[in-house]
Design a protein around this motif. Structure first.
Motif, PDB file in Angstrom:
ATOM      1  N   ALA A  81       0.958  -1.197  -0.019  1.00  0.00           N
ATOM      2  CA  ALA A  81       0.047  -0.132   0.087  1.00  0.00           C
ATOM      3  C   ALA A  81       0.732   1.247  -0.060  1.00  0.00           C
ATOM      4  CB  ALA A  81      -1.058  -0.090   1.175  1.00  0.00           C
ATOM      5  N   ARG A  82       1.927   1.299   0.920  1.00  0.00           N
ATOM      6  CA  ARG A  82       2.695   2.326   0.836  1.00  0.00           C
ATOM      7  C   ARG A  82       3.538   2.710  -0.534  1.00  0.00           C
ATOM      8  NH1 ARG A  82       2.857   4.076   6.292  1.00  0.00           N
ATOM      9  NH2 ARG A  82       2.356   2.532   7.591  1.00  0.00           N
ATOM     10  N   HIS A  83       3.812   1.443  -1.167  1.00  0.00           N
ATOM     11  CA  HIS A  83       4.400   1.827  -2.541  1.00  0.00           C
ATOM     12  C   HIS A  83       3.516   2.018  -3.729  1.00  0.00           C
ATOM     13  CE1 HIS A  83       7.674   0.144  -0.082  1.00  0.00           C
ATOM     14  NE2 HIS A  83       8.417   0.747  -0.689  1.00  0.00           N
ATOM     15  N   ILE A  90       9.350  -4.309 -13.588  1.00  0.00           N
ATOM     16  CA  ILE A  90      10.344  -5.236 -13.528  1.00  0.00           C
ATOM     17  C   ILE A  90      11.694  -4.637 -13.348  1.00  0.00           C
ATOM     18  CG2 ILE A  90      11.438  -7.235 -14.834  1.00  0.00           C
ATOM     19  CD1 ILE A  90       8.519  -8.039 -15.652  1.00  0.00           C
ATOM     20  N   VAL A  91      11.813  -3.722 -14.349  1.00  0.00           N
ATOM     21  CA  VAL A  91      13.011  -2.930 -14.309  1.00  0.00           C
ATOM     22  C   VAL A  91      13.346  -2.402 -13.022  1.00  0.00           C
ATOM     23  CG1 VAL A  91      14.393  -0.995 -15.236  1.00  0.00           C
ATOM     24  CG2 VAL A  91      13.150  -2.487 -16.499  1.00  0.00           C
ATOM     25  N   GLU A  92      12.560  -1.608 -12.290  1.00  0.00           N
ATOM     26  CA  GLU A  92      12.709  -1.212 -11.119  1.00  0.00           C
ATOM     27  C   GLU A  92      13.031  -2.067  -9.773  1.00  0.00           C
ATOM     28  OE1 GLU A  92      10.819   2.057 -13.670  1.00  0.00           O
ATOM     29  OE2 GLU A  92      10.340  -0.105 -12.842  1.00  0.00           O
ATOM     30  N   ARG A  93      12.332  -3.288  -9.955  1.00  0.00           N
ATOM     31  CA  ARG A  93      12.448  -4.230  -9.146  1.00  0.00           C
ATOM     32  C   ARG A  93      13.742  -4.966  -9.144  1.00  0.00           C
ATOM     33  NH1 ARG A  93      10.031  -9.997 -10.953  1.00  0.00           N
ATOM     34  NH2 ARG A  93      11.954  -9.468 -12.353  1.00  0.00           N
ATOM     35  N   ASP A  94      14.334  -4.980 -10.361  1.00  0.00           N
ATOM     36  CA  ASP A  94      15.551  -5.728 -10.779  1.00  0.00           C
ATOM     37  C   ASP A  94      16.565  -4.794 -10.362  1.00  0.00           C
ATOM     38  OD1 ASP A  94      14.063  -8.097 -11.439  1.00  0.00           O
ATOM     39  OD2 ASP A  94      14.650  -7.865 -13.582  1.00  0.00           O
ATOM     40  N   GLN A  95      16.509  -3.543 -10.490  1.00  0.00           N
ATOM     41  CA  GLN A  95      17.480  -2.545 -10.330  1.00  0.00           C
ATOM     42  C   GLN A  95      17.695  -2.653  -8.740  1.00  0.00           C
ATOM     43  OE1 GLN A  95      17.383   1.151 -12.012  1.00  0.00           O
ATOM     44  NE2 GLN A  95      17.635   0.436 -14.248  1.00  0.00           N
ATOM     45  N   PHE A 122      13.747 -10.720  -2.824  1.00  0.00           N
ATOM     46  CA  PHE A 122      13.111 -10.879  -4.506  1.00  0.00           C
ATOM     47  C   PHE A 122      11.615 -11.115  -4.125  1.00  0.00           C
ATOM     48  CE2 PHE A 122      10.948 -13.488  -7.555  1.00  0.00           C
ATOM     49  CZ  PHE A 122      11.271 -12.877  -8.819  1.00  0.00           C
ATOM     50  N   ASN A 123      11.438 -12.037  -3.320  1.00  0.00           N
ATOM     51  CA  ASN A 123       9.810 -12.294  -3.076  1.00  0.00           C
ATOM     52  C   ASN A 123       9.024 -10.830  -2.541  1.00  0.00           C
ATOM     53  OD1 ASN A 123       9.822 -14.807  -3.543  1.00  0.00           O
ATOM     54  ND2 ASN A 123      10.202 -15.297  -1.507  1.00  0.00           N
ATOM     55  N   THR A 124       9.486  -9.929  -1.878  1.00  0.00           N
ATOM     56  CA  THR A 124       9.228  -8.815  -1.316  1.00  0.00           C
ATOM     57  C   THR A 124       9.229  -7.650  -2.600  1.00  0.00           C
ATOM     58  OG1 THR A 124       9.711  -9.162   0.942  1.00  0.00           O
ATOM     59  CG2 THR A 124       9.441  -6.972   0.476  1.00  0.00           C
ATOM     60  N   ALA A 125      10.349  -7.763  -3.258  1.00  0.00           N
ATOM     61  CA  ALA A 125      10.304  -6.779  -4.182  1.00  0.00           C
ATOM     62  C   ALA A 125       9.504  -7.004  -5.332  1.00  0.00           C
ATOM     63  CB  ALA A 125      11.902  -6.611  -4.975  1.00  0.00           C
ATOM     64  N   ASP A 126       9.329  -8.153  -5.733  1.00  0.00           N
ATOM     65  CA  ASP A 126       8.200  -8.555  -6.744  1.00  0.00           C
ATOM     66  C   ASP A 126       6.852  -8.331  -6.157  1.00  0.00           C
ATOM     67  OD1 ASP A 126       8.229  -9.863  -9.304  1.00  0.00           O
ATOM     68  OD2 ASP A 126       7.032 -11.372  -8.190  1.00  0.00           O
ATOM     69  N   TRP A 127       6.517  -8.517  -4.885  1.00  0.00           N
ATOM     70  CA  TRP A 127       5.013  -8.174  -4.543  1.00  0.00           C
ATOM     71  C   TRP A 127       4.770  -6.837  -4.793  1.00  0.00           C
ATOM     72  CZ3 TRP A 127       0.540  -9.616  -3.676  1.00  0.00           C
ATOM     73  CH2 TRP A 127      -0.216  -9.016  -2.969  1.00  0.00           C
ATOM     74  N   MET A 128       5.940  -5.876  -4.713  1.00  0.00           N
ATOM     75  CA  MET A 128       5.862  -4.483  -4.729  1.00  0.00           C
ATOM     76  C   MET A 128       5.320  -3.933  -6.130  1.00  0.00           C
ATOM     77  SD  MET A 128       6.157  -3.334  -1.796  1.00  0.00           S
ATOM     78  CE  MET A 128       5.665  -4.736  -1.409  1.00  0.00           C
ATOM     79  N   ARG A 129       5.811  -4.873  -7.326  1.00  0.00           N
ATOM     80  CA  ARG A 129       5.449  -4.012  -8.434  1.00  0.00           C
ATOM     81  C   ARG A 129       3.825  -3.899  -8.743  1.00  0.00           C
ATOM     82  NH1 ARG A 129       5.712  -7.722 -12.939  1.00  0.00           N
ATOM     83  NH2 ARG A 129       5.502  -9.667 -11.525  1.00  0.00           N
ATOM     84  N   ASN A 130       3.741  -2.796  -9.501  1.00  0.00           N
ATOM     85  CA  ASN A 130       2.168  -2.432  -9.685  1.00  0.00           C
ATOM     86  C   ASN A 130       1.861  -2.151 -11.073  1.00  0.00           C
ATOM     87  OD1 ASN A 130       3.507   0.203  -9.845  1.00  0.00           O
ATOM     88  ND2 ASN A 130       3.043   0.593  -7.744  1.00  0.00           N
ATOM     89  N   ARG A 131       2.894  -2.457 -11.984  1.00  0.00           N
ATOM     90  CA  ARG A 131       2.773  -2.269 -13.360  1.00  0.00           C
ATOM     91  C   ARG A 131       3.578  -3.259 -14.267  1.00  0.00           C
ATOM     92  NH1 ARG A 131       7.369  -0.054 -15.570  1.00  0.00           N
ATOM     93  NH2 ARG A 131       8.305   1.193 -14.238  1.00  0.00           N
TER      94      ARG A 131
END
Length: 131
Positions: A81-83, A90-95, A122-131
């Motif tokens: 929710a905060r993100h 994917i680019v932002e997650r991977d960076q 990875f699991n957390t960062a992937d969950w943050m993706r919103n596009r």
């Protein structure tokens, strides 16, 4: 909890405690600010990174098994929710992951711990993706 589990050090302790978490976070944001390969990730953040540094430090302390500084200040992290206001693909997650991996490597984080953290990140960062 068994005595054996109670004796097992947390990731927070294995990293070296609060000062080590702060050093890791500072290196992460220094790299993000300096390395052209993290430009898309940097663009998602505010002009100055002081607030981001503090929030990630406070969050990671608790997430790694140390003091719950973030929760004491802001309540439940509600990470997704905060993100949501930020465009994260994917680019932002991977960076983000590459930057944290580089920071952990440069800070000399034990390889076994770094691998375990990388999987959780990875699991957390992937969950943050919103596009």
């Amino acid at each position: 909890m068994s005595d054996k589990a109670a004796d097992k050090p947390t990731a927070y302790e294995r990293l070296g405690g609060e000062a080590a978490v702060r050093a890791l976070v500072d290196r992460f944001y220094d790299l993000m600010d300096l390395e052209p390969g993290y430009a898309r990730l940097r663009a998602v953040h505010p002009t100055t990174l002081d607030g981001s540094r503090d929030k990630l430090h406070w969050f990671l302390c608790g997430w790694l098994g140390g003091p719950n500084h973030y929760i004491e200040r802001f309540g439940h992290p509600r990470l997704r929710a905060r993100h949501l206001p930020f465009s994260i693909g994917i680019v932002e997650r991977d960076q983000w992951l590459a930057c944290m991996h580089q920071a952990m490597h440069e800070m000399g984080v034990d390889e076994t711990l770094a691998d375990r953290l990388a999987e959780s990140f990875f699991n957390t960062a992937d969950w943050m993706r919103n596009r």
